[in-house]
Design an enzyme around this catalytic site. Structure first.
Site, mmCIF file in Angstrom:
data_model
loop_
_atom_site.group_PDB
_atom_site.id
_atom_site.type_symbol
_atom_site.label_atom_id
_atom_site.label_comp_id
_atom_site.label_asym_id
_atom_site.label_seq_id
_atom_site.Cartn_x
_atom_site.Cartn_y
_atom_site.Cartn_z
ATOM 1 N N SER A 12 0.859 -1.181 0.000
ATOM 2 C CA SER A 12 0.000 0.000 0.000
ATOM 3 C C SER A 12 0.894 1.229 0.000
ATOM 4 C CB SER A 12 -0.951 -0.030 1.208
ATOM 5 O OG SER A 12 -1.909 1.004 1.121
ATOM 6 N N HIS A 39 -2.536 -0.987 -3.416
ATOM 7 C CA HIS A 39 -3.709 -0.145 -3.223
ATOM 8 C C HIS A 39 -3.618 1.143 -4.033
ATOM 9 C CE1 HIS A 39 -4.451 -2.071 0.995
ATOM 10 N NE2 HIS A 39 -4.916 -2.812 0.015
ATOM 11 N N ASP A 131 -4.301 -4.386 5.981
ATOM 12 C CA ASP A 131 -4.706 -5.298 4.909
ATOM 13 C C ASP A 131 -3.545 -6.248 4.613
ATOM 14 O OD1 ASP A 131 -6.269 -6.458 2.952
ATOM 15 O OD2 ASP A 131 -5.769 -4.993 1.416
#
Length: 342
Positions: A12, A39, A131
């Protein structure tokens, strides 16, 4: 004999730097396929395939739904789509968001663990929140190898730290060393797949189907946990609490999924939105009352005009604690303030 030829990577914030450094250390003859979720904000075009193709010897591209899995390639989840793995091909879907993202890391990791078992290697790189933690736990549960970027080497440490705290990670390495370690692991024989308890196997299968756009109600996801008092920040549906070892997660009946960290972030965003809705309502009342007061004054109705101006000042004063809380980003006081200001 099967080798560790399926590598799934999640990143991310700060992840592009880590991915480039990792890709630069991969050999041109890597006997494995890499699958990457990074992401992105909705609507943003991904330049990552071009960046990674330049960074190292392996070609990188966004796959299409149904593309075959080929070794020596890097597949990057297209913006706005989950990427899932089947035995011989790739699924690209628009299932519900997980951890407020699509693509999300956990669905990719979960599908790799379910389909490939001990052949899978999971890698968590730089990023915010958590995540990838639940997905990495699933890979470990199935007998796969788990790797996390050393938090000291990551631009954003939250995702690596969460994975290290909740998963018995096999390797903690700087990004370049991860690339070299993958080159070595991909040539090793995979161990036996760990056999899952039937209930855990069914839960994993149903969650993969949800990411593949199956109806969450049809997949009976609510039966694998306990009802919580919380509602989904995405659709306001009831959330079911799920457990993966020590990891607590939530999923609603429409399919959205959250870790504890992302649920808290979503609730905080809802509070902020409610604050600004209340501020907007007060501001509109002030504007309307001042306009009415001016009209009354022009008509010679001094008493009525003064009443309107008094009400406008009162509304403006009542909005100030809300405005201060919203500007400061506070998450605890707003509900009390809303109750006080009515």
């Amino acid at each position: 004999m099967a080798t560790r030829d399926i590598v799934v990577v999640g990143a991310s914030a700060g992840g592009m730097d880590a991915l480039q450094k990792m890709a630069a250390e991969l050999p041109a003859d890597l006997p494995a396929a890499l699958f990457v979720v990074w992401h992105l904000s909705p609507g943003v075009s991904s330049v990552l395939p071009e960046v990674l193709s330049r960074a190292g010897p392996l070609p990188a591209a966004h796959p299409a739904d149904g593309d075959p899995i080929e070794r020596g390639r890097i597949y990057i989840a297209p913006p706005g789509h989950h990427m899932l793995l089947e035995r011989d091909y790739i699924r690209v879907t628009r299932g519900p968001k997980e951890n407020r993202f699509r693509p999300a890391i956990d669905p990719l990791f979960r599908s790799a663990a379910y389909v490939f078992g001990a052949r899978a290697i999971g890698v968590v790189l730089s990023g915010a929140l958590d995540d990838g933690t639940a997905g990495l736990w699933t890979i470990k549960l199935r007998g796969g190898i788990t790797i996390v970027q050393d938090p000291a080497d990551a631009l954003h440490r939250s995702m690596p730290l969460s994975a290290l705290e909740n998963v018995a990670v096999d390797y903690k390495l700087a990004a370049p060393a991860i690339g070299r370690q993958l080159a070595s692991l991909a040539r090793q024989a995979a161990g036996p797949d760990a056999i899952l308890p039937e209930r855990e196997r069914r839960k994993m299968e149903h969650e993969i189907q949800i990411a593949a756009q199956a109806d969450a109600l049809d997949e009976q996801v609510m039966s694998y946990g306990e009802l919580s008092p919380f509602t989904c920040p995405e659709c306001h549906g009831v959330l079911t609490l799920l457990r993966d070892g020590r990891i607590v997660r939530f999923r609603c009946h429409t399919g959205h999924a959250f870790s504890e960290g992302t649920l808290l972030e979503g609730v905080s965003d809802q509070i902020e939105n409610r604050l600004w809705d209340a501020i907007r309502a007060f501001d509109e009342a002030v504007l309307l009352l001042n306009r009415m007061g001016e009209q009354q004054a022009k008509a010679g109705n001094t008493r009525a005009a003064e009443l309107c101006f008094d009400k406008a000042r009162e509304a403006h004063a009542r909005s100030q604690p809300l405005r201060q809380a919203a500007m400061q980003g506070e998450s605890a006081p707003p509900i009390e303030l809303l109750e006080k200001t009515g």
